[in-house]
Design a protein around this motif. Structure first.
Motif, PDB file in Angstrom:
ATOM      1  N   ASP A  15       4.137  -4.293   6.852  1.00 21.19           N
ATOM      2  CA  ASP A  15       2.640  -4.179   6.310  1.00 21.19           C
ATOM      3  C   ASP A  15       2.372  -2.717   6.195  1.00 21.19           C
ATOM      4  N   ASP A  16       1.715  -2.468   5.142  1.00 22.59           N
ATOM      5  CA  ASP A  16       1.317  -0.934   5.063  1.00 22.59           C
ATOM      6  C   ASP A  16       0.170  -0.615   5.749  1.00 22.59           C
ATOM      7  N   ASP A  42       6.602  -0.380   3.815  1.00 20.43           N
ATOM      8  CA  ASP A  42       6.959  -0.613   2.494  1.00 20.43           C
ATOM      9  C   ASP A  42       8.123  -1.383   2.512  1.00 20.43           C
ATOM     10  N   GLY A  43       8.531  -1.914   1.195  1.00 19.35           N
ATOM     11  CA  GLY A  43       9.695  -2.808   1.295  1.00 19.35           C
ATOM     12  C   GLY A  43      10.944  -2.005   1.471  1.00 19.35           C
ATOM     13  N   GLN A  63       1.848  -7.111  -0.671  1.00 25.49           N
ATOM     14  CA  GLN A  63       1.391  -5.988  -1.467  1.00 25.49           C
ATOM     15  C   GLN A  63       1.534  -4.864  -0.816  1.00 25.49           C
ATOM     16  N   MET A  64       2.262  -4.023  -0.991  1.00 20.86           N
ATOM     17  CA  MET A  64       2.599  -2.744  -0.136  1.00 20.86           C
ATOM     18  C   MET A  64       3.070  -1.653  -1.332  1.00 20.86           C
ATOM     19  N   PRO A  65       2.900  -0.355  -0.951  1.00 21.58           N
ATOM     20  CA  PRO A  65       3.229   0.779  -2.037  1.00 21.58           C
ATOM     21  C   PRO A  65       4.674   0.741  -2.400  1.00 21.58           C
ATOM     22  N   GLY A  66       5.187   1.374  -3.256  1.00 21.64           N
ATOM     23  CA  GLY A  66       6.475   1.555  -3.669  1.00 21.64           C
ATOM     24  C   GLY A  66       6.988   0.148  -3.906  1.00 21.64           C
ATOM     25  N   ASP A  68       7.338  -3.459  -3.202  1.00 19.41           N
ATOM     26  CA  ASP A  68       6.505  -4.327  -2.694  1.00 19.41           C
ATOM     27  C   ASP A  68       7.116  -5.266  -2.042  1.00 19.41           C
TER      28      ASP A  68
END
Length: 218
Positions: A15-16, A42-43, A63-66, A68
């Motif tokens: 989780d971000d 992130d993923g 929903q994560m940056p880079g 997902d």
């Protein structure tokens, strides 16, 4: 509390939000049955953590940056012997839940779930069960009417025993619990589950559980 000699379930959290990860870690590790072996923001971090630590379960935000969560799910589920993967979500992300379902996620949990429910969900996932927060199920069922996950025309082909297995599966029970409830071996239950999935025309236990809840076969 875990019994002496029990091995804690090895978990990766992705989780971000660092504060959320920290809070979940404290809650999940409180009684010793779950151990968070790695965290990811992130993923890409999730992929690295799964490769390095080989956890039993991973809880993944979508929903994560880079990279997902959905892209990471797709990648991990393509690997041999992946961990049980569950999606952490919120009420306003139904479309992500539906996609994760199609990818083969084995659990769907809301971030505001009670601590005891989260721990039980992780333990059930590690044992091979499917986990659906009832609030997510209630939101997904109406949407299923317009998707390929509509009730199978072959549902009436299920035997009485297969319906019993489906009922327990739909309640999130892993094979070991189904076996104990029905007085069967785990190998026999595994065979029944495979047959049920085939007859329902679905790919995994969560999809079967959703079909069962929608149809209301008991």
């Amino acid at each position: 509390m875990r019994l002496p000699g029990e091995v804690p379930v090895r978990l990766v959290l992705a989780d971000d939000e660092a504060l959320l990860r920290r809070g979940l870690k404290v809650l999940l590790e409180a009684d010793g049955r779950v151990r968070v072996v790695a965290e990811a923001a992130d993923g890409a971090g999730l992929l690295q953590a799964v490769r390095r630590f080989r956890p039993d379960v991973a809880l993944v935000d979508v929903q994560m940056p880079g990279m997902d969560g959905l892209s990471a799910l797709r990648a991990v589920l393509a690997w041999p012997d992946p961990p049980a993967l569950a999606v952490l979500t919120t009420f306003d992300l139904d479309e992500y839940v539906a996609t994760a379902l199609e990818l083969g996620a084995q659990g769907f949990l809301l971030k505001d779930a009670e601590p005891d429910a989260l721990v039980r969900a992780v333990l059930d996932l590690a044992a091979g069960g499917a986990v659906l927060d009832p609030r997510i199920t209630a939101r997904l069922l109406p949407k299923m009417r317009a998707t390929r996950l509509r009730p199978s025309p072959r549902l009436d082909q299920l035997s009485a025993r297969e319906r019993q297995v489906l009922e327990l599966l739909a309640n999130g029970q892993p094979n070991s619990a189904i076996a104990a409830s029905l007085g069967l071996s785990e190998a026999t239950v595994k065979s029944y589950v495979s047959t049920v999935l085939t007859k329902l025309g679905v790919d995994n236990r969560v999809q079967a559980a959703l079909v069962a809840h929608q149809v209301g076969t008991w």
